[in-house]
Each structure stands twice: as structure tokens, then as C-alpha cells.
Design an enzyme around this catalytic site. Structure first.
Site, mmCIF file in Angstrom:
data_model
loop_
_atom_site.group_PDB
_atom_site.id
_atom_site.type_symbol
_atom_site.label_atom_id
_atom_site.label_comp_id
_atom_site.label_asym_id
_atom_site.label_seq_id
_atom_site.Cartn_x
_atom_site.Cartn_y
_atom_site.Cartn_z
ATOM 1 C CD1 TRP A 219 -2.121 -2.078 0.192
ATOM 2 C CD2 TRP A 219 -2.934 -1.438 2.179
ATOM 3 N NE1 TRP A 219 -3.136 -2.944 0.524
ATOM 4 C CE2 TRP A 219 -3.655 -2.573 1.741
ATOM 5 C CE3 TRP A 219 -3.269 -0.862 3.413
ATOM 6 C CZ2 TRP A 219 -4.682 -3.139 2.494
ATOM 7 C CZ3 TRP A 219 -4.286 -1.425 4.164
ATOM 8 C CH2 TRP A 219 -4.996 -2.551 3.697
ATOM 9 C CG HIS B 27 9.625 -1.427 -2.544
ATOM 10 N ND1 HIS B 27 9.635 -0.241 -3.250
ATOM 11 C CD2 HIS B 27 8.604 -2.161 -3.045
ATOM 12 C CE1 HIS B 27 8.642 -0.267 -4.138
ATOM 13 N NE2 HIS B 27 8.002 -1.422 -4.027
ATOM 14 C CD GLU C 251 8.067 2.890 -4.437
ATOM 15 O OE1 GLU C 251 7.476 2.706 -3.354
ATOM 16 O OE2 GLU C 251 7.547 2.610 -5.543
ATOM 17 C CD GLU D 275 8.431 -4.934 -6.505
ATOM 18 O OE1 GLU D 275 7.220 -4.910 -6.717
ATOM 19 O OE2 GLU D 275 8.986 -4.242 -5.646
ATOM 20 N N GLY E 88 5.007 1.373 -10.920
ATOM 21 C CA GLY E 88 4.185 2.587 -10.924
ATOM 22 C C GLY E 88 4.144 3.312 -12.258
ATOM 23 C CB SER F 68 2.865 -1.801 -14.220
ATOM 24 O OG SER F 68 3.421 -0.527 -13.927
ATOM 25 N N GLY G 35 1.489 -2.871 -6.296
ATOM 26 C CA GLY G 35 1.376 -1.556 -5.667
ATOM 27 C C GLY G 35 0.011 -0.952 -5.933
ATOM 28 N N GLY G 36 -0.074 -0.111 -6.969
ATOM 29 C CA GLY G 36 -1.295 0.646 -7.259
ATOM 30 C C GLY G 36 -2.559 -0.203 -7.278
HETATM 31 C C1 PEP Z 1 5.373 -2.066 -5.853
HETATM 32 O O1 PEP Z 1 5.126 -1.139 -5.114
HETATM 33 O O2 PEP Z 1 6.083 -2.965 -5.420
HETATM 34 C C2 PEP Z 1 4.835 -2.072 -7.218
HETATM 35 C C3 PEP Z 1 5.137 -3.072 -7.976
HETATM 36 O O3 PEP Z 1 4.030 -1.022 -7.606
HETATM 37 P P1 PEP Z 1 3.042 -0.989 -8.891
HETATM 38 O O4 PEP Z 1 2.270 -2.269 -8.885
HETATM 39 O O5 PEP Z 1 2.190 0.214 -8.658
HETATM 40 O O6 PEP Z 1 3.910 -0.860 -10.094
#
Ligand code: PEP
Length: 256
Positions: A12, A99, A101, A171, A177, A217, A238-239
Site C-alpha cells: 500500500w 523495495h 523506493e 521488480e 508505478g 504494474s 502496488g497501485g
Molecule cells: C510495488 O510497489 O512494489 C509495485 C510493484 O508497484 P506498482 O504495482 O504500482 O507498479
């Protein structure tokens, strides 16, 4: 049907509110199918209300409570950090390490991520070690090298004995994102390589058992084709994890 565990996580990030997080958790708890391990990773201040919401929905053991980060030291003068014991007291059973980020926005080094991963596993919790290359690294042909470097550093303190609680999330940074997911072929190649590095580092048995999630994504529309790939054992989302219908459809695709 894959022999490995399939796992889908909803990250989240810094989203939701004190009122909205338990509502989302209850929705997820009621909607997700069986046949797949599911976890949610709310922001720290909402862990307890989300834990209680999962319990109210009768999903306490079915939807695991995850944390987006943790510090490796057990306690002390580390202002702003959160320890694994604190998280355990809140009902957390799995924790993300590294992660993208955390690495690329907050500046975490490979070494710090490795210390966190070791501490998470030593605390008896599941560790989701996140790895992945940037667009520049991909375009200069360094995808495999970056994944291997991050795995080696991230798993420095991990061996066959504590690897049973390990999960990897591949990832690619350029897919997070952005609405531009990796293709199933990209994911297959990267996951296959990651599993071979895991074999070198942890031995064949642990490598075969370790789930490798794909993240970047993922949506209800692309989940099935990504998860049909042989070494793709679920998704870190994520989203799309902020919408109950979308997230539960991804979980259903993972369940097969
Ligand atoms: C994530 O936050 O690990 C991610 C993959 O984000 P999103 O699905 O929004 O790309």
C-alpha cells in the site's frame, strides 16, 4: 499447477487513511480466493487497525500482515526506525527488504538491505527481498548483473537453514508505478536467472522452494500471462492493491 507456494502481496506504500485502511483490509479479506498466499503491507501507523480488521473478517491466518520495511537493530537510539520485535507485537509475519523506493528514493545500499534481510529471517519472520534493475541498467545490458549483485548482497547472511522463510520479489524499477509491466518473456528470463543464482547461493533444494514474485504494474489484465511463466510464483502489487476488485482478480489469476 506449480509445486511452489504462490504468493500475492499488496504494497500500500504511503497510501490509505486511518479510516480507509481497515475498510480496504476487510474488503480484501472477504474477496480473495483460496489456493494462494495473500499478504497486505499497510503503512506502519495502520498495522494495528488492519490486523483487527483482518481478524473481524475471519481472515487472520489467511491474509498475512506485512510491513514495508524494518530496521535491523533490535532497539536503541535510531530515531524514526521500527524494530522487528515491535512489528511482531503488531502481528506482522513478513517484511519487505530493499523495495526499489527504499533503494532509489531513500538511498538504501545493497549492504544495508542485506543486514535487514538477515535480521528479518533471524527474527523468525518471512523476508521478501526485492531486487531489480533500473531502465538505464536494462538498456546497457546489465539486468542479470544487477539482479545477481543485489541477490549476493541481500543474501549474504542467508543459508539453506533460514532460507525457508525467504521470498524474492523481482521488480524492475522501470516497471514500478509506470503502467509499463515487463513482458511475460522479460519476466521469464529474469526469474529463470534469479533461480539459478539462488541455486548457487543456497543450493538446489532451497532455490526450487523459494517463491519468486514479479512486481511492476501488475493488473488484473496482465496477471495471468505473467504468472503462467514457469518461475513466476506470484506478484507484488502496488497501485492495483488499493482496489479490492482489481487485487482479488490478481489473486484469482495467481491461484490459477
Ligand atoms: C510495488 O510497489 O512494489 C509495485 C510493484 O508497484 P506498482 O504495482 O504500482 O507498479
Amino acid at each position: 499447477m506449480k509445486s511452489r507456494e504462490t504468493i500475492v502481496g499488496g504494497n500500500w506504500k504511503m497510501n490509505t487513511t486511518l479510516a480507509g485502511a481497515p475498510v480496504l483490509a476487510e474488503g480484501v479479506a472477504r474477496a480473495v480466493p483460496g489456493g494462494v498466499s495473500v499478504a497486505v503491507f499497510p503503512p506502519f501507523p495502520f498495522l494495528l487497525p488492519v490486523r483487527d480488521a483482518l481478524a473481524r473478517a475471519g481472515a487472520a491466518g489467511r491474509v498475512a500482515l506485512g510491513a514495508q520495511d524494518a530496521y535491523f537493530e533490535p532497539k536503541g537510539a535510531f530515531t524514526g526506525e521500527v524494530s522487528l520485535d515491535m512489528l511482531r507485537e503488531c502481528g506482522v509475519t513478513l517484511v519487505l527488504a530493499g523495495h526499489s523506493e527504499r533503494r532509489h528514493v531513500l538511498g538504501e545500499s545493497d549492504e544495508l538491505v542485506g543486514r535487514k534481510a538477515s535480521a528479518i529471517l533471524a527474527a523468525g519472520m518471512r523476508c521478501v527481498l526485492c531486487i531489480g534493475e533500473t531502465l538505464a541498467e536494462r538498456e546497457s545490458g546489465r539486468t542479470q548483473g544487477v539482479n545477481e549483485r543485489q541477490l549476493r548482497a541481500g543474501l549474504r547472511g542467508v543459508g539453506p537453514s533460514n532460507a525457508e522463510r525467504l521470498v524474492i520479489a523481482y521488480e524492475p524499477v522501470w516497471a514500478i508505478g509506470t503502467g509499463k509491466a515487463a513482458t511475460p518473456t522479460d519476466a521469464r528470463e529474469a526469474h529463470g536467472h534469479i533461480r539459478s543464482v539462488l541455486g548457487e547461493l543456497l543450493g538446489g533444494t532451497a532455490a526450487e522452494r523459494t517463491p519468486i514474485m514479479y512486481g511492476g504494474s501488475v493488473t488484473a489484465a496482465n496477471a495471468a500471462s505473467l504468472m503462467a511463466q514457469p518461475d513466476v510464483d506470484g506478484a507484488l502489487v502496488g497501485g492495483a492493491s488499493l482496489k479490492v476488485d482489481e487485487f482479488s482478480a490478481i489473486c484469482a489469476a495467481a491461484a490459477g
